[in-house]
Design a protein around this motif. Structure first.
Motif, PDB file in Angstrom:
ATOM      1  N   GLY A  20       0.819  -1.319   0.013  1.00 16.28           N
ATOM      2  CA  GLY A  20       0.129  -0.107   0.024  1.00 16.28           C
ATOM      3  C   GLY A  20       0.694   1.522  -0.011  1.00 16.28           C
ATOM      4  N   LEU A  21       2.175   1.377  -0.049  1.00 19.76           N
ATOM      5  CA  LEU A  21       2.840   2.377  -0.245  1.00 19.76           C
ATOM      6  C   LEU A  21       2.509   3.400  -1.268  1.00 19.76           C
ATOM      7  CD1 LEU A  21       5.377   3.666   1.131  1.00 19.76           C
ATOM      8  CD2 LEU A  21       6.856   2.798  -0.286  1.00 19.76           C
ATOM      9  N   GLY A  22       2.089   4.443  -1.089  1.00 21.16           N
ATOM     10  CA  GLY A  22       1.489   5.495  -2.253  1.00 21.16           C
ATOM     11  C   GLY A  22      -0.042   5.491  -2.223  1.00 21.16           C
ATOM     12  N   ALA A  23      -0.465   4.467  -1.600  1.00 16.64           N
ATOM     13  CA  ALA A  23      -1.987   4.307  -1.819  1.00 16.64           C
ATOM     14  C   ALA A  23      -2.871   5.036  -0.662  1.00 16.64           C
ATOM     15  CB  ALA A  23      -2.297   2.875  -1.727  1.00 16.64           C
ATOM     16  N   GLN A  24      -4.157   5.187  -0.705  1.00 20.16           N
ATOM     17  CA  GLN A  24      -5.037   5.626   0.044  1.00 20.16           C
ATOM     18  C   GLN A  24      -5.199   4.991   0.965  1.00 20.16           C
ATOM     19  OE1 GLN A  24      -6.386   9.091   0.085  1.00 20.16           O
ATOM     20  NE2 GLN A  24      -4.755   9.068  -1.265  1.00 20.16           N
ATOM     21  N   VAL A  25      -5.236   5.130   2.521  1.00 26.13           N
ATOM     22  CA  VAL A  25      -5.379   4.472   3.377  1.00 26.13           C
ATOM     23  C   VAL A  25      -6.203   5.204   4.727  1.00 26.13           C
ATOM     24  CG1 VAL A  25      -3.054   3.337   3.246  1.00 26.13           C
ATOM     25  CG2 VAL A  25      -3.529   5.364   4.674  1.00 26.13           C
ATOM     26  N   SER A  26      -6.789   4.444   5.574  1.00 25.37           N
ATOM     27  CA  SER A  26      -7.689   4.689   6.621  1.00 25.37           C
ATOM     28  C   SER A  26      -7.117   4.143   7.848  1.00 25.37           C
ATOM     29  CB  SER A  26      -9.054   4.823   6.469  1.00 25.37           C
ATOM     30  OG  SER A  26      -9.405   3.518   6.470  1.00 25.37           O
ATOM     31  N   ILE A  27      -7.104   4.863   8.937  1.00 25.27           N
ATOM     32  CA  ILE A  27      -6.573   4.198  10.361  1.00 25.27           C
ATOM     33  C   ILE A  27      -7.245   4.684  11.700  1.00 25.27           C
ATOM     34  CG2 ILE A  27      -4.424   5.474  10.471  1.00 25.27           C
ATOM     35  CD1 ILE A  27      -3.242   3.188  11.593  1.00 25.27           C
ATOM     36  N   ARG A  28      -7.816   4.408  12.402  1.00 28.08           N
ATOM     37  CA  ARG A  28      -8.514   4.904  13.585  1.00 28.08           C
ATOM     38  C   ARG A  28      -7.587   5.189  14.730  1.00 28.08           C
ATOM     39  NH1 ARG A  28     -13.340   5.574  15.540  1.00 28.08           N
ATOM     40  NH2 ARG A  28     -14.284   4.131  13.700  1.00 28.08           N
TER      41      ARG A  28
END
Length: 274
Positions: A219-227
Motif C-alpha cells: 500500500g505504499l503511496g495508496a489511500q489508507v485509513s486508520i483509527r
C-alpha cells in the motif's frame, strides 16, 4: 513432518524446541525465559490451540500450519525491542520468496494492483500474499528478575489452511501452489532470520531494516485509513519513519505519525475503518 534449523542458524547458536501441538508458542517461550533460558531459542509447532493475535484476537493454527516463536533475551529499550516485528516480517518474506513457486502471476485479492509485490508487508505486523492475509506476527515480552527483557517474536503462517469469512481476505501457501509443509517453511525462516537480525544489530541497524522493509511495503503511496485518537484518519501512505511509525499525508497536506493501529487500504478504507 520434521522441524529442522537451517545450518546457518545452528552455526549462529540458535536452538530448536519442536512440538506436535502446544497451547501457545509465545507463552511457552516466555515460560522458558522466566525459568532461566538465555534466549536464541525457536519454539515451533504445526498446531497451536490457544494462539493470540494483536489486541487479544484469536489466531487459529490448525494442524499443518506453522506457529513459530523466537525467544530473545537481553538489555533492550522497549521501543527498540518492538522493531523486531519488522525484522520478523522481512525474514518471513525472504523465506516465502525462497520456497514458494513463482509460476503464478501476482494479482491482488480484490483484482487491483499489488503494491509491495507478491509477498508484501502490511504495517505493523502482517504478511500478505497476493493481497490476502497469509501471516500474523505478534511480539510479547516479560521483564526478568535480573532486569533483562525477554521478547517472544511469534510468527503464525497459514500453510495448509486459512480462516473463512474474515473481515479481510485470507489465503494459505497451499492455495498458492506450495507443495511443502510447515517444516520446509521453518527451515527457510530460521535461515532468513539470521541475516535480518544481524542487519538489525540490536537496533543499531534499524535504518537499514526500515529501508529494506519499505521495498516490500503493502500500500505504499495508496489511500489508507486508520483509527487513531478517537477518529478515523485518512490519507496517503507516505512512509514509515525512523521509529517505524506509520506516516500518512492527510488531505490538508499535514503528516500524521501513528505508533499503533489497524490500517485499511484502497477502496475499502473508508467503510472498514468507520
Amino acid at each position: 513432518m520434521a522441524f529442522r534449523l537451517a545450518p546457518s542458524a545452528a552455526a549462529a547458536g540458535y536452538r530448536l524446541e519442536a512440538h506436535e501441538s502446544v497451547s501457545s508458542t509465545n507463552a511457552l517461550a516466555l515460560e522458558h525465559a522466566r525459568a532461566g533460558d538465555g534466549g536464541d531459542l525457536w519454539v515451533v509447532s504445526s498446531r497451536q490451540e490457544s494462539g493470540r493475535g494483536r489486541r487479544g484476537r484469536e489466531w487459529s493454527t490448525p494442524p499443518g500450519n506453522l506457529a513459530a516463536t523466537l525467544l530473545t533475551v537481553g538489555h533492550f529499550e522497549p521501543a527498540t525491542a518492538a522493531t523486531l516485528g519488522f525484522v520478523a516480517g522481512l525474514a518471513l518474506s525472504d523465506a516465502l520468496f525462497a520456497v514458494v513457486p513463482e509460476q503464478r502471476i501476482a494479482v491482488a485479492a480484490d483484482g487491483g494492483d499489488l503494491p509491495g509485490g507478491r509477498f508484501a508487508l502490511k504495517w505493523p505486523n502482517d504478511v500478505l500474499a497476493e493481497g490476502a492475509k497469509l501471516s500474523g506476527i505478534l511480539l510479547e515480552s516479560s521483564i526478568l528478575p535480573d532486569g533483562r527483557f525477554a521478547i517472544a517474536v511469534g510468527i503464525g503462517v497459514n500453510v495448509v489452511a486459512h480462516p473463512e469469512n474474515t473481515p479481510y481476505p485470507a489465503t494459505s501457501l497451499k492455495a498458492l501452489g506450495f507443495k511443502g509443509d510447515a517444516g520446509d517453511l521453518f527451515l527457510a525462516l530460521s535461515d532468513a532470520w539470521v541475516d535480518n537480525v544481524r542487519l538489525w544489530n540490536a537496533g543499531r541497524g534499524l535504518e537499514a531494516i526500515r529501508k529494506r522493509w519499505l521495498t516490500r511495503a503493502a500500500g505504499l503511496g495508496a489511500q489508507v485509513s486508520i483509527r487513531v485518537d478517537g477518529r478515523v484518519a485518512r490519507g496517503t501512505f507516505e512512509t514509515i519513519d525512523e521509529a517505524c511509525r506509520f506516516v500518512i499525508r492527510e488531505a490538508d497536506g499535514s503528516l500524521l505519525r501513528i505508533a499503533a493501529g489497524d490500517v485499511h487500504f484502497g477502496a475499502v478504507a473508508s467503510a472498514q475503518a468507520d
